[in-house]
Write a protein that holds these residues in place. Structure first.
Motif, PDB file in Angstrom:
ATOM      1  N   MET A  70       0.843  -1.174   0.000  1.00 16.25           N
ATOM      2  CA  MET A  70       0.000   0.000   0.000  1.00 16.25           C
ATOM      3  C   MET A  70       0.889   1.237   0.000  1.00 16.25           C
ATOM      4  N   GLU A  71       0.601   2.180  -0.897  1.00 14.32           N
ATOM      5  CA  GLU A  71       1.364   3.414  -0.981  1.00 14.32           C
ATOM      6  C   GLU A  71       0.959   4.367   0.133  1.00 14.32           C
ATOM      7  N   PRO A  72       1.916   5.186   0.615  1.00 11.28           N
ATOM      8  CA  PRO A  72       1.540   6.182   1.622  1.00 11.28           C
ATOM      9  C   PRO A  72       0.454   7.101   1.064  1.00 11.28           C
ATOM     10  N   GLY A  73      -0.529   7.399   1.878  1.00 12.83           N
ATOM     11  CA  GLY A  73      -1.594   8.293   1.443  1.00 12.83           C
ATOM     12  C   GLY A  73      -2.742   7.596   0.744  1.00 12.83           C
ATOM     13  N   GLN A  74      -2.595   6.323   0.442  1.00 13.04           N
ATOM     14  CA  GLN A  74      -3.655   5.575  -0.231  1.00 13.04           C
ATOM     15  C   GLN A  74      -4.363   4.681   0.778  1.00 13.04           C
ATOM     16  N   TRP A  75      -5.652   4.849   0.893  1.00 14.16           N
ATOM     17  CA  TRP A  75      -6.442   4.020   1.799  1.00 14.16           C
ATOM     18  C   TRP A  75      -7.183   2.977   0.984  1.00 14.16           C
ATOM     19  N   PRO A  76      -7.124   1.713   1.365  1.00 11.53           N
ATOM     20  CA  PRO A  76      -7.947   0.707   0.698  1.00 11.53           C
ATOM     21  C   PRO A  76      -9.434   1.053   0.892  1.00 11.53           C
ATOM     22  N   SER A  77     -10.243   0.636  -0.051  1.00 14.25           N
ATOM     23  CA  SER A  77     -11.665   0.977   0.011  1.00 14.25           C
ATOM     24  C   SER A  77     -12.331   0.455   1.283  1.00 14.25           C
ATOM     25  N   GLU A  78     -11.872  -0.688   1.811  1.00 14.26           N
ATOM     26  CA  GLU A  78     -12.460  -1.227   3.038  1.00 14.26           C
ATOM     27  C   GLU A  78     -12.240  -0.277   4.214  1.00 14.26           C
ATOM     28  N   HIS A  79     -11.069   0.359   4.249  1.00 16.57           N
ATOM     29  CA  HIS A  79     -10.751   1.291   5.323  1.00 16.57           C
ATOM     30  C   HIS A  79     -11.605   2.549   5.196  1.00 16.57           C
ATOM     31  N   SER A  80     -11.752   3.047   3.972  1.00 13.53           N
ATOM     32  CA  SER A  80     -12.585   4.228   3.743  1.00 13.53           C
ATOM     33  C   SER A  80     -14.041   3.938   4.073  1.00 13.53           C
ATOM     34  N   ASP A  81     -14.509   2.742   3.726  1.00 11.46           N
ATOM     35  CA  ASP A  81     -15.886   2.363   4.055  1.00 11.46           C
ATOM     36  C   ASP A  81     -16.095   2.298   5.560  1.00 11.46           C
ATOM     37  N   ALA A  82     -15.105   1.766   6.276  1.00  9.30           N
ATOM     38  CA  ALA A  82     -15.198   1.696   7.732  1.00  9.30           C
ATOM     39  C   ALA A  82     -15.205   3.097   8.326  1.00  9.30           C
ATOM     40  N   LEU A  83     -14.355   3.991   7.808  1.00 12.57           N
ATOM     41  CA  LEU A  83     -14.333   5.366   8.275  1.00 12.57           C
ATOM     42  C   LEU A  83     -15.712   6.002   8.093  1.00 12.57           C
ATOM     43  N   ARG A  84     -16.292   5.819   6.938  1.00 17.60           N
ATOM     44  CA  ARG A  84     -17.619   6.376   6.642  1.00 17.60           C
ATOM     45  C   ARG A  84     -18.670   5.821   7.623  1.00 17.60           C
ATOM     46  N   ASP A  85     -18.642   4.521   7.851  1.00 19.43           N
ATOM     47  CA  ASP A  85     -19.606   3.896   8.765  1.00 19.43           C
ATOM     48  C   ASP A  85     -19.463   4.432  10.185  1.00 19.43           C
ATOM     49  N   TYR A  86     -18.223   4.495  10.678  1.00 19.58           N
ATOM     50  CA  TYR A  86     -17.988   4.984  12.030  1.00 19.58           C
ATOM     51  C   TYR A  86     -18.359   6.460  12.152  1.00 19.58           C
ATOM     52  N   PHE A  87     -18.059   7.247  11.118  1.00 19.13           N
ATOM     53  CA  PHE A  87     -18.394   8.666  11.124  1.00 19.13           C
ATOM     54  C   PHE A  87     -19.909   8.858  11.220  1.00 19.13           C
ATOM     55  N   LEU A  88     -20.647   8.074  10.457  1.00 26.45           N
ATOM     56  CA  LEU A  88     -22.107   8.190  10.470  1.00 26.45           C
ATOM     57  C   LEU A  88     -22.711   7.735  11.801  1.00 26.45           C
ATOM     58  N   LYS A  89     -21.958   6.951  12.564  1.00 26.97           N
ATOM     59  CA  LYS A  89     -22.405   6.549  13.903  1.00 26.97           C
ATOM     60  C   LYS A  89     -22.110   7.629  14.937  1.00 26.97           C
ATOM     61  N   GLY A  90     -21.432   8.701  14.517  1.00 27.37           N
ATOM     62  CA  GLY A  90     -21.157   9.817  15.416  1.00 27.37           C
ATOM     63  C   GLY A  90     -19.897   9.680  16.238  1.00 27.37           C
ATOM     64  N   MET A  91     -18.993   8.796  15.843  1.00 30.01           N
ATOM     65  CA  MET A  91     -17.762   8.600  16.599  1.00 30.01           C
ATOM     66  C   MET A  91     -16.789   9.744  16.329  1.00 30.01           C
ATOM     67  N   SER A  92     -15.912  10.014  17.304  1.00 30.23           N
ATOM     68  CA  SER A  92     -14.878  11.036  17.127  1.00 30.23           C
ATOM     69  C   SER A  92     -13.816  10.501  16.163  1.00 30.23           C
ATOM     70  N   TYR A  93     -13.035  11.415  15.602  1.00 30.86           N
ATOM     71  CA  TYR A  93     -11.982  10.986  14.680  1.00 30.86           C
ATOM     72  C   TYR A  93     -10.943  10.117  15.385  1.00 30.86           C
ATOM     73  N   ALA A  94     -10.632  10.451  16.625  1.00 32.99           N
ATOM     74  CA  ALA A  94      -9.659   9.639  17.373  1.00 32.99           C
ATOM     75  C   ALA A  94     -10.184   8.218  17.571  1.00 32.99           C
ATOM     76  N   GLU A  95     -11.459   8.104  17.941  1.00 32.60           N
ATOM     77  CA  GLU A  95     -12.053   6.784  18.142  1.00 32.60           C
ATOM     78  C   GLU A  95     -12.151   6.023  16.820  1.00 32.60           C
TER      79      GLU A  95
END
Length: 85
Positions: free
Chosen positions: A1-26
């Motif tokens: 994985m190149e620096p700065g490139q997020w696999p789609s699974e990681h981006s999807d997880a970020l989106r899911d957690y964000f929509l649940k109202g979690m903080s960025y640190a969490e």
């Protein structure tokens, strides 16, 4: 994985957690635990910005009480603040 490139699974997880109202640190801790990564909070914030998931830093609501003629109106709660040293 190149620096700065997020696999789609990681981006999807970020989106899911964000929509649940979690903080960025969490979100970072959850993604790191789930995928064995080492994303920092700053990396999570940066990726969230690129995905358009960032909540505005300062939101104001319009006043529900109209100002009286001759009264100063409140433009922004931050407008009157001064730095104290």
């Amino acid at each position: 994985m190149e620096p700065g490139q997020w696999p789609s699974e990681h981006s999807d997880a970020l989106r899911d957690y964000f929509l649940k109202g979690m903080s960025y640190a969490e979100i970072g801790r959850q993604i790191n635990a789930r995928f064995g990564t080492a994303y920092t909070r700053s990396a999570v914030v940066g990726r969230a910005k690129r995905l358009g998931l960032v909540v505005p830093e300062w939101m104001t609501s319009p006043s529900i009480v109209p100002t009286l003629p001759g009264e100063p109106s409140l433009i922004s709660p931050r407008a009157g603040r001064r730095c104290r040293t």
